[in-house]
Design an enzyme around this catalytic site. Structure first.
Site, mmCIF file in Angstrom:
data_model
loop_
_atom_site.group_PDB
_atom_site.id
_atom_site.type_symbol
_atom_site.label_atom_id
_atom_site.label_comp_id
_atom_site.label_asym_id
_atom_site.label_seq_id
_atom_site.Cartn_x
_atom_site.Cartn_y
_atom_site.Cartn_z
ATOM 1 N N GLU A 151 0.688 -1.015 0.026
ATOM 2 C CA GLU A 151 -0.162 -0.133 0.049
ATOM 3 C C GLU A 151 0.918 1.229 -0.030
ATOM 4 O O GLU A 151 1.901 1.375 1.062
ATOM 5 C CB GLU A 151 -0.773 -0.090 1.275
ATOM 6 C CG GLU A 151 -1.584 1.097 1.612
ATOM 7 C CD GLU A 151 -2.044 1.002 3.010
ATOM 8 O OE1 GLU A 151 -2.024 -0.028 3.745
ATOM 9 O OE2 GLU A 151 -2.842 2.219 3.500
ATOM 10 N N ASP A 184 -0.834 -1.205 5.816
ATOM 11 C CA ASP A 184 -0.725 -0.654 7.202
ATOM 12 C C ASP A 184 -1.761 -1.404 8.215
ATOM 13 O O ASP A 184 -2.921 -1.932 7.681
ATOM 14 C CB ASP A 184 -1.183 0.453 7.145
ATOM 15 C CG ASP A 184 0.268 1.391 6.303
ATOM 16 O OD1 ASP A 184 1.210 1.050 6.052
ATOM 17 O OD2 ASP A 184 -0.485 2.467 6.148
ATOM 18 N N ASP A 241 -3.707 -0.299 9.914
ATOM 19 C CA ASP A 241 -4.760 0.827 10.519
ATOM 20 C C ASP A 241 -6.016 0.559 9.579
ATOM 21 O O ASP A 241 -5.983 -0.268 8.867
ATOM 22 C CB ASP A 241 -4.217 2.178 10.361
ATOM 23 C CG ASP A 241 -3.913 2.690 9.030
ATOM 24 O OD1 ASP A 241 -4.218 1.818 8.043
ATOM 25 O OD2 ASP A 241 -3.392 3.599 8.822
ATOM 26 N N ASP A 273 -7.338 2.117 7.138
ATOM 27 C CA ASP A 273 -7.348 2.216 5.722
ATOM 28 C C ASP A 273 -6.594 0.857 5.151
ATOM 29 O O ASP A 273 -6.941 0.477 4.007
ATOM 30 C CB ASP A 273 -6.434 3.402 5.278
ATOM 31 C CG ASP A 273 -7.003 4.631 5.301
ATOM 32 O OD1 ASP A 273 -8.430 4.607 5.179
ATOM 33 O OD2 ASP A 273 -6.592 5.733 5.241
#
Ligand code: 0RA
Length: 743
Positions: free
Chosen positions: A433, A506, A508, A510
């Site tokens: 990403e 990641d 998180d 997103d």
């Protein structure tokens, strides 16, 4: 093993011995494997006998229980296994059924056995592979009892009581842990299969309970609507555009009467779900029942469309079966007296005559349905037309890009940093990403075997897009070319360029979203990659912990807490409720429980509830209340009450002695440590990213498995599809169990 009373071996005894030993020597030959699958397969073999009784009209209710000791019981209200002397084997029939291979069927041969597990080996195999098995039969007014160990009688058949006019069979067994690598029954796995069996055999009640551990799940499956209800269940997260359409019939086949049943419904979705069964066995590879259905569907839609001028001649030419199945959910269930199973996993129905029988039933009745429901027919044909148009547009686009040399692997996407090794079995593709993480990954990687494809922005949600839009998306085109197998009609898994395709996002929200979008793409458009086990998830660490210049990476919040607590406990003792010091193991478990209470209470209050109030209120419902209740009941086991955690102040934060104890131990653990939280992959330098997440020697990656196709289809429809209300409900119900959310 207990000595048998009869020491003179006759021919039958030898047959039993050899049969049971053969199963134990090569268990995989009889039940597929000795892992999780085989372990659960034992249950299916036993339940199938009860289902047979139900199909024969003698049994209406089946109870399945996972017992506290890890054994499992299947009880039915059928006729009961016969207990009289077997005419040729000179022992009770029940002993023959349970110790002679393939003796599960009815002796008189009058009614064929259409059920039977995938391997159809019968309950005697389960007996051979069980450390012990106990069978009770209610029959002829008496309660009979017999016991076995590893396939041999340990307690001969005896009458142990009366049962009035009740009949039935109750089998309890404990799988032999010397043979299996799996050592526990899983609720979810058995649930999925028992639910499926209840759908496939309408009217049968299957009651399932888990009495092992603290779980105590319980569920009852009973569907008077049979496979019609199954289709409704499969489509619960999709928007239907037709009613559920049902066909059934029977016809003489080569080996006896073939029964066929079909239920189908169209939805707005762009994907197709075809679940096919023969004799209750899920035929994953399809076969003649599926081909018959598809052929009839295609022919009928074309004929109706032409006759009613809903399709132009030109459109008619280009329509494919795939176009006509877009958005379709169908269950096909056939009962065949002597099924032939073919294919790699022996889950492809081979009996040729079934094709014609299913096609015949479907074409007549589908045409009638269209004629009686012209509005529904119009919607279906319009959807078919749109699917065909999108497919044509996608093909044209593909051809124009192929002329430019983009899709055929000659020219790989510009963003791909490929590896030098050419043997796909040795190479890995990291889907990363963002450009900055992509940069670190490129610098840190092993150039020989690791390729990097940085993905910019969000990947398209393929659940909500037709094929033409999917193929117009740049990130998806890069993915297709880098992977090398082509797409759609040209798909060829043998051309795969990497045997490990690793999604690296990641830790998180997103990152989780991008991961889900990629998984949706793989599941819907390249499912074979998942089936072959080529798709993986990277596990980047959440924390770096430094101590005396030595650094260590920690994957999750739970592991960080565990680490701090274990360091903290190194130099202190914890006293129990009675004032005496706890032994170190107990102290560690106790603090772990406190940490769980803390994390759960925190999530509950973040969602606007008061954890203390929830615990005090017996009538409080929801996942938060039930999780807290469970944790505090464990705490009671140490002699403490909720007030010892919450203290006096209830609404805001806990300040009881136990909350202070947890803080104190954690603070001691933290002394001399620096803890850094990684917000994203980009925060790690190239060397760090390689060491923690990419280095095959040190990293942990998760292989994506497809355990339950029904559940997977439902989840992707739910999470990525159009229906908002079920998604909202799902998120609300599960919010409390989601950890690592980072806003
Ligand atoms: C052989 C013959 C008959 C029934 C069964 C086996 C039977 C086996 C199992 C295993 C679990 N539940 C079962 N229920 C029945 C036919 C009995 C008859 O003709 O009365």
């Amino acid at each position: 093993m207990a000595e048998q009373e009869n020491s003179g071996y006759n021919a039958e005894n030898i047959q039993v011995l050899e049969g049971m030993e053969a199963v134990r020597k090569r268990p995989a030959m009889y039940i597929g494997d000795t892992g999780e699958r085989g372990y659960h397969h034992l249950v299916y073999e036993v339940v199938d006998n009860s289902i047979d009784e139900a199909l024969a009209g003698y049994c209406s209710s089946i109870d399945v229980v996972i017992n506290p000791d890890g054994s499992l019981t299947v009880q039915d209200d059928g006729r009961g296994i016969p207990v009289d002397m077997h005419p040729t084997q000179h022992k009770p029939a029940i002993e023959v059924v349970l110790t002679v291979l393939h003796a599960g069927g009815k002796f008189d041969g009058s009614n064929y056995k259409v059920s039977g597990g995938l391997h159809g080996v019968g309950v005697s195999c389960v007996n051979a592979l069980s450390e012990w098995m106990k069978v009770e039969v209610k029959r002829d007014g008496k309660l009979h009892h017999i016991e076995f160990s590893r396939g041999h009688v340990t307690k001969p058949l005896e009458v142990v009581g009366k049962c009035g006019d009740e009949t039935g069979t109750r089998v309890t067994f404990f799988p032999d842990h010397e043979i299996f690598s799996c050592h526990a029954f899983k609720w979810e796995i058995l649930c999925a299969r028992l639910r499926e069996l209840a759908f496939l055999n309408k009217g049968v009640t299957i009651h399932f309970r888990d009495d092992e551990g603290d779980a105590h799940h319980e569920e009852t499956f009973h569907y008077d609507g049979g496979i019609d209800e199954f289709v409704g269940y499969l489509n619960q997260n999709k928007r239907p555009i037709s009613p559920v359409i049902h066909f059934e019939g029977e016809k003489q086949g080569l080996t006896g009467m073939v029964q066929a049943e079909v239920s189908m419904q169209y939805t707005e979705s762009y994907s197709t779900l075809e679940q096919t069964y023969c004799n209750n066995i899920h035929t994953i590879e399809g076969g003649t029942h599926l081909s018959g259905f598809r052929r009839a569907l295609t022919a009928t839609i074309k004929k109706y469309g032409l006759d009613n001028k809903l399709l132009k001649d030109k459109e008619f030419e280009s329509l494919t079966g795939d176009d006509m199945r877009e958005g379709l959910t169908v269950v096909v269930s056939v009962k065949v007296p002597q099924p032939q199973f073919e294919g790699q996993t022996k889950t492809k129905l081979g009996n040729g005559e079934v094709d014609g029988i299913v096609a015949g039933i479907v074409s007549d009745k589908l045409m009638t349905f269209f004629e009686e429901n012209p509005a529904a027919a119009k919607v279906v044909i319009e959807k078919t037309r749109l699917a065909a148009a999108a497919r044509e547009a996608a093909r044209a686009a593909r051809e124009s890009t192929r002329r430019k040399g983009v899709m055929d692997g000659l020219s790989l996407p510009g963003k791909l940093r490929d590896c030098s090794e050419r043997d796909p079995a040795r190479t890995e593709l990291f889907l990363v990403e963002g450009d900055s993480a992509g940069g670190s990954a490129c610098k840190g990687r092993d150039r020989a075997t690791q390729a990097i494809l940085p993905l910019r922005g969000k990947v398209l949600n393929v659940e909500k897009a037709r094929i033409d839009r999917v193929l117009a998306n740049n990130e998806i085109r890069s993915l297709i070319t880098a992977i090398g197998c082509g797409f759609g009609e040209e798909w060829d898994v043998s051309k795969v360029r990497y045997h490990k395709i690793v999604i690296m996002t990641d830790a998180d929200v997103d990152g989780a979203h991008i991961r889900t979008l990629l998984l949706t793409f793989f599941y819907r458009k390249m499912p074979e990659l998942i089936e072959k086990g080529y798709v993986y998830l990277a596990q980047p660490p959440l924390y770096k912990v430094e101590r005396k210049k030595k650094s260590e990476y920690v994957l999750t919040d739970e592991m960080l807490t565990e680490k701090l607590l274990s360091l903290g406990l190194d130099d202190c003792e914890v006293n129990g409720k009675d004032g005496a010091p706890m032994d170190p193991e107990r102290a560690a478990a106790f603090l772990k429980l406190l940490a769980e209470i803390e994390a759960t209470a925190k999530m509950v209050s973040e969602r606007g509830f008061s954890p203390a109030a929830l615990v005090a209120d017996d009538s409080a419902r929801g996942s938060g209340a039930s999780m807290l209740r469970k944790l505090f009941s464990s705490l009671a086991g140490y002699g403490y009450a909720p007030a010892d955690w919450f203290g006096a102040g209830t609404a805001a934060g806990a300040d009881g002695p136990l909350a202070k104890l947890l803080d104190e131990v954690r603070a001691r653990g933290r002394q001399g440590l620096t803890v850094v939280r990684f917000k994203g992959l980009g925060e790690m330098d190239a060397a760090e990213l390689y060491e923690t997440t990419m280095n095959p020697e040190k990293r942990r990656i998760l292989r994506v498995k497809l355990e339950d196709a029904v559940k997977a289809d439902q989840m992707f429809s739910l999470l990525m599809g159009d229906e908002v209300e079920p998604r909202r409900r799902f998120i609300e119900d599960n919010a409390l169990t989601v950890r690592n959310l980072d806003f």
